[in-house]
Design an enzyme around this catalytic site. Structure first.
Site, PDB file in Angstrom:
ATOM      1  N   ASP A   7       0.878  -1.165   0.000  1.00  0.00           N
ATOM      2  CA  ASP A   7       0.000   0.000   0.000  1.00  0.00           C
ATOM      3  C   ASP A   7       0.916   1.216   0.000  1.00  0.00           C
ATOM      4  O   ASP A   7       1.410   1.612   1.047  1.00  0.00           O
ATOM      5  CB  ASP A   7      -0.904  -0.019   1.234  1.00  0.00           C
ATOM      6  N   GLU A  68      -1.220  -1.240  -4.779  1.00  0.00           N
ATOM      7  CA  GLU A  68      -2.445  -0.470  -4.989  1.00  0.00           C
ATOM      8  C   GLU A  68      -2.241   0.492  -6.147  1.00  0.00           C
ATOM      9  O   GLU A  68      -1.244   1.219  -6.200  1.00  0.00           O
ATOM     10  CB  GLU A  68      -2.816   0.315  -3.734  1.00  0.00           C
ATOM     11  N   ASP A 141      -2.734   1.255   6.902  1.00  0.00           N
ATOM     12  CA  ASP A 141      -1.875   0.971   5.743  1.00  0.00           C
ATOM     13  C   ASP A 141      -1.398  -0.486   5.761  1.00  0.00           C
ATOM     14  O   ASP A 141      -1.242  -1.111   4.710  1.00  0.00           O
ATOM     15  CB  ASP A 141      -0.648   1.899   5.744  1.00  0.00           C
TER      16      ASP A 141
END
Length: 176
Positions: A7, A68, A141
């Site tokens: 992430d 991501e 996160d």
């Protein structure tokens, strides 16, 4: 299959490794965040992220990396840092020849919670349930990195089979 989920973020870059396959229980291998200080120059922060990701790749030897996909948010102040951290993640994985998948936040939310509009708490709760953890990983996160890895295991394998079938059909047509 062992997947490193990333992430990306300039201050907190979530990293999580999940192992498993479709139809079988998934296992948490490790999860954390790579942190940088907003007081450091951006170039140094990117070096810190690169070194951190390289260390994770060395230690956990994933079969694939799921990152991501960066998208334009209403908070434009974070887009640049997220994109820079994402680029670092893509480079370190590509340098090693690892398969890389980009998943949008809504794809990840839908995969782990059943709704592409799930909030952070719902994603964290589902990651906790899917991986049979005692508590949601903190910060968010870290949970998001695990959700990316889960999504890739559940969806990435199917996509790889589709891509292989399309390639085989294309090769078959070209031989005719």
């Amino acid at each position: 299959m062992r997947v490193l989920g990333i992430d990306p973020g300039l201050t907190r870059c979530g990293v999580g490794v999940v192992e498993g396959s479709v139809g079988r229980p998934l296992t948490l291998v490790d999860v954390n965040v790579i942190r940088t200080s907003h007081t450091e120059p951006i170039a140094q922060r990117l070096v810190t992220i690169e070194r951190g990701l390289e260390a994770w790749l060395d230690e956990f030897q994933p079969d694939a990396v799921a990152v991501e996909r960066v998208f334009a948010r209403s908070d434009s102040s974070t887009i640049m840092g997220t994109a820079q951290a994402s680029g670092i993640a893509l480079v370190v994985a590509a340098r090693r020849g690892l398969p890389i998948a980009l998943h949008t936040p809504s794809e990840v939310k839908a995969a782990v919670s059943g709704s592409g509009r799930a909030n952070k708490a719902q994603v964290g709760a589902m990651v906790t349930r899917i991986l049979r953890l005692d508590a949601p990983p903190k910060p968010a996160d870290a949970a998001d990195a695990l959700a990316l890895a889960i999504t890739h295991i559940w969806r990435g394998g199917a996509q790889a089979r589709i891509d292989a079938a399309v390639l085989a059909a294309s090769a078959h047509r070209s031989r005719q």
